[in-house]
Write a protein that holds these residues in place. Structure first.
Motif, PDB file in Angstrom:
ATOM      1  N   TRP A 238       6.710   6.126 -73.751  1.00 59.19           N
ATOM      2  CA  TRP A 238       5.467   6.873 -73.979  1.00 59.19           C
ATOM      3  C   TRP A 238       5.223   7.965 -72.936  1.00 59.19           C
ATOM      4  O   TRP A 238       5.061   9.131 -73.258  1.00 59.19           O
ATOM      5  CB  TRP A 238       4.275   5.916 -74.068  1.00 59.19           C
ATOM      6  N   ASP A 268       7.494   3.799 -78.474  1.00 56.93           N
ATOM      7  CA  ASP A 268       6.030   3.804 -78.531  1.00 56.93           C
ATOM      8  C   ASP A 268       5.544   4.640 -79.714  1.00 56.93           C
ATOM      9  O   ASP A 268       6.296   4.942 -80.653  1.00 56.93           O
ATOM     10  CB  ASP A 268       5.481   4.312 -77.171  1.00 56.93           C
ATOM     11  N   ASP A 269       4.303   5.038 -79.667  1.00 60.32           N
ATOM     12  CA  ASP A 269       3.602   5.776 -80.728  1.00 60.32           C
ATOM     13  C   ASP A 269       4.384   7.022 -81.175  1.00 60.32           C
ATOM     14  O   ASP A 269       4.939   7.722 -80.336  1.00 60.32           O
ATOM     15  CB  ASP A 269       2.246   6.203 -80.123  1.00 60.32           C
ATOM     16  N   TRP A 313       6.084   0.033 -81.287  1.00 60.56           N
ATOM     17  CA  TRP A 313       4.635   0.165 -81.103  1.00 60.56           C
ATOM     18  C   TRP A 313       3.943   0.191 -82.472  1.00 60.56           C
ATOM     19  O   TRP A 313       4.438   0.820 -83.410  1.00 60.56           O
ATOM     20  CB  TRP A 313       4.365   1.480 -80.380  1.00 60.56           C
ATOM     21  N   ARG A 345     -10.667   9.163 -80.472  1.00 55.95           N
ATOM     22  CA  ARG A 345      -9.276   9.629 -80.473  1.00 55.95           C
ATOM     23  C   ARG A 345      -8.880  10.146 -81.858  1.00 55.95           C
ATOM     24  O   ARG A 345      -7.799   9.880 -82.360  1.00 55.95           O
ATOM     25  CB  ARG A 345      -8.330   8.520 -80.042  1.00 55.95           C
ATOM     26  N   LYS A 378       4.451  -3.848 -79.443  1.00 55.44           N
ATOM     27  CA  LYS A 378       3.276  -3.484 -78.636  1.00 55.44           C
ATOM     28  C   LYS A 378       2.144  -3.199 -79.622  1.00 55.44           C
ATOM     29  O   LYS A 378       2.223  -2.258 -80.406  1.00 55.44           O
ATOM     30  CB  LYS A 378       3.597  -2.256 -77.791  1.00 55.44           C
ATOM     31  N   ASP A 380      -1.360  -1.919 -80.216  1.00 54.66           N
ATOM     32  CA  ASP A 380      -2.319  -1.053 -79.533  1.00 54.66           C
ATOM     33  C   ASP A 380      -3.629  -0.984 -80.325  1.00 54.66           C
ATOM     34  O   ASP A 380      -3.698  -1.390 -81.499  1.00 54.66           O
ATOM     35  CB  ASP A 380      -1.705   0.348 -79.403  1.00 54.66           C
ATOM     36  N   ASN A 382      -6.917   1.911 -80.051  1.00 55.65           N
ATOM     37  CA  ASN A 382      -7.324   3.006 -79.182  1.00 55.65           C
ATOM     38  C   ASN A 382      -8.738   3.549 -79.356  1.00 55.65           C
ATOM     39  O   ASN A 382      -8.999   4.710 -79.016  1.00 55.65           O
ATOM     40  CB  ASN A 382      -6.322   4.154 -79.309  1.00 55.65           C
ATOM     41  N   CYS A 428      -2.493  -4.313 -76.194  1.00 53.79           N
ATOM     42  CA  CYS A 428      -2.832  -3.056 -75.514  1.00 53.79           C
ATOM     43  C   CYS A 428      -4.081  -2.537 -76.201  1.00 53.79           C
ATOM     44  O   CYS A 428      -4.262  -2.739 -77.397  1.00 53.79           O
ATOM     45  CB  CYS A 428      -1.679  -2.073 -75.678  1.00 53.79           C
ATOM     46  N   GLY A 430      -5.818   1.009 -75.527  1.00 52.40           N
ATOM     47  CA  GLY A 430      -6.006   2.182 -74.672  1.00 52.40           C
ATOM     48  C   GLY A 430      -5.864   1.718 -73.230  1.00 52.40           C
ATOM     49  O   GLY A 430      -6.724   1.960 -72.391  1.00 52.40           O
ATOM     50  N   GLY A 431      -4.791   0.980 -72.972  1.00 55.68           N
ATOM     51  CA  GLY A 431      -4.637   0.325 -71.671  1.00 55.68           C
ATOM     52  C   GLY A 431      -5.285  -1.036 -71.728  1.00 55.68           C
ATOM     53  O   GLY A 431      -5.023  -1.832 -72.622  1.00 55.68           O
ATOM     54  N   TRP A 447      -0.962  -4.872 -71.735  1.00 58.03           N
ATOM     55  CA  TRP A 447      -0.859  -3.676 -70.891  1.00 58.03           C
ATOM     56  C   TRP A 447      -2.175  -3.567 -70.109  1.00 58.03           C
ATOM     57  O   TRP A 447      -3.249  -3.462 -70.679  1.00 58.03           O
ATOM     58  CB  TRP A 447      -0.613  -2.462 -71.784  1.00 58.03           C
ATOM     59  N   ASP A 450      -4.078   2.010 -68.727  1.00 64.81           N
ATOM     60  CA  ASP A 450      -3.347   3.255 -68.961  1.00 64.81           C
ATOM     61  C   ASP A 450      -3.116   3.998 -67.655  1.00 64.81           C
ATOM     62  O   ASP A 450      -2.573   5.101 -67.667  1.00 64.81           O
ATOM     63  CB  ASP A 450      -4.123   4.157 -69.937  1.00 64.81           C
TER      64      ASP A 450
HETATM   65  C1  DGJ Z   1      -2.557   3.950 -75.477  1.00 65.73           C
HETATM   66  C2  DGJ Z   1      -1.633   3.054 -74.725  1.00 65.73           C
HETATM   67  O1  DGJ Z   1      -2.282   2.432 -73.682  1.00 65.73           O
HETATM   68  C3  DGJ Z   1      -0.428   3.860 -74.262  1.00 65.73           C
HETATM   69  O2  DGJ Z   1       0.417   3.060 -73.478  1.00 65.73           O
HETATM   70  C4  DGJ Z   1       0.296   4.399 -75.454  1.00 65.73           C
HETATM   71  O3  DGJ Z   1       0.840   3.348 -76.203  1.00 65.73           O
HETATM   72  C5  DGJ Z   1      -0.654   5.229 -76.296  1.00 65.73           C
HETATM   73  N1  DGJ Z   1      -1.871   4.518 -76.613  1.00 65.73           N
HETATM   74  C6  DGJ Z   1       0.008   5.667 -77.571  1.00 65.73           C
HETATM   75  O4  DGJ Z   1      -0.841   6.309 -78.421  1.00 65.73           O
END
Ligand code: DGJ
Length: 629
Positions: A238, A268-269, A313, A345, A378, A380, A382, A428, A430-431, A447, A450
Motif C-alpha cells: 500500500w 492491498d487496495d 485486501w 472517503r 486484510k 478494511d 474506511n 483494519c 482506516g488504521g 492494523w 495508519d
Molecule cells: C486504510 C488502511 O489503513 C491502509 O493500510 C490501506 O489499506 C488503505 N485503507 C487502502 O485503501
C-alpha cells in the motif's frame, strides 16, 4: 412506562463457558465456570439472564445479558448495558484510551469527580477516538503496584463506557452498547443478547492486569488459524504504490522481499473493479484485468514461485457510487430518505443488516478467496456510519440498525472463518479505528494505526498494550521520510518498533541500500528465531513514552529463562543524566548472558538496572537478548 423492576428468581451454576448467539465471546472448556442469575419483572413480563463466566486462572470474569419478552405485547429496549459494577469507594482514577485517526489509544488518566465521566463511540465502529477498554484504579496505582480493574467490551460498534462517582462517594462503572439511537423491539417470545464484557482485577498494578488480558485474549478469545505456528512476516504494497500498480510492479516488490526472508506478500487496495482512486470500484469484487492480466490465477503463482504466500485486501462493508453494485442496487447503501448522503472517503456504507446484501457481497468475496491459493485477508473499513437508515426496516425499528449492522459484520466474518479456516484475517479500519476484542475474536491481528512512523508508534503501541497483546498489533517497517510526519528513523529502530507488534514491511525494498537490506535480513531472521518470546512472552512496559526520553519494553519467556529488552530513544539533550533501566519479571537467582557477551545476575538487572547507553544521534535503539546460563 419506562419502569423495570427486575427481581431475583433463581440461578444456575455450570462447568464450562456460555456462548452468545451471533456475537463474539471468550471461549474454552472445563477451566471456565458459568453462573447464570435469573431475574424477572412481573409487570412488563420481561425476564433477564445475567451470564457470568469465571476463568479463575486469569482472574477474568465475563458478563453478558439476555432479555426475553415473556409477555403478549411488544417490549422496547432502550438501553441494555453489559456490565454495571459498583465499588464501595470513590477515590479512584479513570483511565481511558483516546485519540484520532493516526494517533489512536493515547492514555488519559484523571481522578474521578462527582458525576458521570464517560467515553463513547457513536460512529458504528468502536472508533479511533475512544476504545471500549477502560481502567478504574487507586490513585497510587502504577505499573507494579496498586489495585486496578480493567474492563473491556467484546464489541465493535458504538459503545458507552461511563464511570460515576456518586453522591455517597461510591463508584459505578457501566459498559455496553451506546443507548444513542438505540431502540430494539422485542415481539412476544423474542430475546435480545447484549455483547460480552470482560473484567480483570490486578492487586499489583497495570502490568499484571495487562498480562492477564494478553493471555486470556490470546488463548481464550482469538480463533487463530496459526495457533501454535508462526504468523508470517509480511510485506504490503500500500504505502509503496497506493492504487498505482500492475502485476509486474507487485512482483518486483515481492522479488526484493523474498530473499530477505519475508514470507507473505499482501496485495492491498486497488486490485478489483475500476479502482484507480478512492472514488470508485468498492463493491465490485472481481479482478481488474487491466492491472492484473490473467487475474489472480496468473499473479499468485508468480508470487508463490518466490517461496511466498499470497494475501489480499478487501473492504466488504462499503460501496462506491461509481460501481456496478451501486448502479444495480442503490437502496443497498445506508441513507435517509430525502436527504443527501454524507460521504466519508467518497464512499457509502452497505446495509449489512440485510441478509441479501450480505449474501451478495460474501458470495463475490468467497469466489475470489476460493479461486486461488490465498492465506491472508486484510479486512478494511474506511469510514464511520452516518446516515444510519435502512430501506428495509420500518421507521419504528431504525433504532436497531447500528447494532444490526455490527451483527451483519460478525455474520460474514463468521462465515469466512468457517469456509476458509486456514486464512489469517487481519482487521483494519482506516488504521486502528476498530481495534477491539470483538474484531479480535475473528481477526487475530489488527492494523494498529495508519501512522507507521516509528516514534509516533511508540505511544500508540504503548496505549494499545494495556489491554491487547503484541501478537494482535499490526506493525510494519515503512519507508522514510515517513509519509505522515516527514521524520527519518533508521531501519534498525523501525525494525525494533515493528517487532513490538506482528512485524512486517510496507515499502518497496528495491529502493533501499544494500546495507539496509542486510539489516532487514538480520531483523527478519532475529524475529523468526525469537518468535515465541516476542509474540507469546510476558510483556512488561519499562517506561512511559509520554514521560521518559526513551521508551522501553520487555518480553520474558514463561519459564523466565529468556528475555528481550527493547529501547528507543526519542528525546536527546546535552548533559543527559546517567540512567539505568530496571528490568522486570526475571528470575532473581538466575545469571543472564546479555547479547551473548557479559553475564549479569537477574536481581542486579531488576534492582540496580542496566545502564542505558547515552544516545549520540536521533531515535537510536537497542535490543538486549538475555538467556539464563
Ligand atoms: C486504510 C488502511 O489503513 C491502509 O493500510 C490501506 O489499506 C488503505 N485503507 C487502502 O485503501
Amino acid at each position: 412506562s419506562r419502569l423495570a423492576d427486575l427481581r431475583y428468581t433463581g440461578y444456575e451454576l455450570k462447568k464450562g463457558k456460555y456462548s452468545l448467539p451471533g456475537l463474539p465471546a471468550f471461549h474454552g472448556g472445563e477451566e471456565w465456570e458459568t453462573l447464570v442469575i435469573h431475574l424477572a419483572d412481573s409487570t412488563c413480563k420481561a425476564s433477564v439472564k445475567l451470564y457470568y463466566g469465571v476463568l479463575e486462572d486469569r482472574d477474568l470474569i465475563t458478563r453478558a445479558v439476555q432479555v426475553v419478552n415473556e409477555g403478549s405485547r411488544p417490549l422496547r429496549l432502550r438501553r441494555c448495558a453489559s456490565l454495571c459494577l459498583d465499588f464501595q469507594r470513590g477515590d479512584m482514577d479513570f483511565i481511558t484510551f483516546n485519540g484520532c485517526h493516526a494517533q489512536e489509544r493515547n492514555l488519559d488518566r484523571a481522578p474521578l469527580r462527582q458525576g458521570v465521566q464517560s467515553v463513547e463511540s457513536v460512529r458504528g465502529t468502536s472508533s479511533h477516538h475512544h476504545n471500549p477498554f477502560v481502567i478504574l484504579c487507586e490513585h497510587s496505582a502504577n505499573e507494579d503496584c496498586g489495585v486496578c480493574y480493567g474492563a473491556m467490551l467484546v464489541y465493535s460498534g458504538s459503545f458507552l463506557a461511563a464511570a460515576e462517582r456518586t453522591q455517597l462517594e461510591n463508584n459505578r462503572l457501566l459498559l455496553g452498547l451506546n443507548p444513542y439511537h438505540f431502540c430494539w423491539t422485542l415481539e412476544p417470545g423474542q430475546s435480545f443478547t447484549a455483547p460480552e464484557a470482560a473484567l480483570v482485577c490486578s492487586p499489583n498494578g497495570f502490568g499484571q492486569m495487562s498480562r492477564q488480558f494478553h493471555r486470556a485474549i490470546r488463548e481464550n478469545l482469538i480463533h487463530d488459524p496459526c495457533q501454535g505456528k508462526r504468523r508470517p512476516v509480511l510485506i504490503n504494497n500500500w504505502e509503496a504504490t497506493e492504487f498505482d500498480f500492475d502485476a509486474d510492479k507487485l512482483v518486483r516488490i515481492a522479488q526484493a522481499a523474498a530473499p530477505l526472508g519475508i514470507e507473505l506478500f499482501v496485495m492491498d487496495d486497488g486490485w478489483f473493479g475500476v479502482r484507480n482512486s478512492d472514488r470508485s470500484g468498492l463493491g465490485d469484487w472481481s479482478v481488474n484485468e487491466k492491472k492484473l492480466p490473467g487475474g489472480l490465477e496468473a499473479l499468485v503463482p508468480r508470487i508463490r514461485e518466490l517461496g511466498m504466500s499470497f494475501g489480499i485486501w478487501i473492504e466488504p462493508e462499503m460501496v462506491s457510487e461509481d460501481s456496478d453494485l451501486y448502479r444495480a442496487h442503490p437502496d443497498w447503501a445506508l441513507g435517509a430518505p430525502n436527504r443527501p448522503f454524507a460521504r466519508g472517503r467518497n464512499q457509502l456504507v452497505l446495509d449489512f443488516s440485510r441478509k441479501e446484501v450480505r449474501d451478495h457481497v460474501y458470495g463475490a468475496i468467497k469466489q475470489v478467496l476460493g479461486s486461488t491459493c490465498i492465506s491472508y485477508v486484510k479486512w478494511d473499513m474506511n469510514r464511520s456510519l452516518t446516515d444510519v437508515w435502512s430501506a428495509a426496516l420500518p421507521a419504528s425499528r431504525q433504532g436497531e440498525l447500528f447494532h444490526r449492522f455490527v451483527l451483519g459484520v460478525y455474520d460474514i466474518l463468521d462465515r469466512m472463518c468457517r469456509d476458509f479456516p486456514h486464512i489469517l484475517i487481519e482487521g483494519c479500519c482506516g488504521g486502528g479505528g476498530r481495534f477491539d476484542a470483538g474484531m479480535l475474536y475473528y481477526t487475530p491481528q489488527i492494523w494498529c494505526s495508519d501512522n507507521p512512523d516509528a516514534i509516533d508508534r511508540l505511544r500508540i503501541q504503548y496505549g494499545t498494550s494495556f489491554c491487547y497483546p503484541i501478537s494482535a498489533m499490526g506493525a510494519h517497517v515503512s519507508a522514510v521520510p515517513n509519509q505522515q510526519t516527514g521524520r527519518s528513523v533508521s531501519v534498525e529502530t523501525r525494525g525494533v518498533v515493528a517487532m513490538a507488534g506482528t512485524f512486517g514491511y510496507e515499502m518497496d525494498l528495491n529502493y533501499t541500500t544494500q546495507e539496509e537490506r542486510e539489516t532487514i535480513k538480520k531483523q527478519v531472521a532475529f524475529f523468526k528465531e525469537h518468535y515465541d518470546l516476542i509474540q507469546r512472552g510476558d510483556y512488561y512496559r519499562l517506561s512511559d513514552p509520554f514521560a521518559a526520553p526513551f521508551t522501553a519494553w520487555e518480553q520474558v519467556s514463561p519459564d523466565r529463562r529468556e528475555a528481550l529488552v527493547s529501547l528507543v530513544s526519542h528525546a536527546n539533550h546535552a548533559a543527559a543524566p546517567f540512567r539505568t533501566l530496571r528490568l522486570k519479571g526475571l528470575d532473581p537467582e538466575a545469571q543472564y548472558r546479555v547479547n551473548g557477551g557479559e553475564v549479569w545476575p537477574g536481581d542486579v538487572l531488576m534492582t540496580a538496572g542496566w545502564p542505558v547507553p547515552i544516545p549520540t544521534g536521533d531515535y537510536q535503539s537497542a535490543q538486549l537478548y538475555l538467556r539464563a546460563e
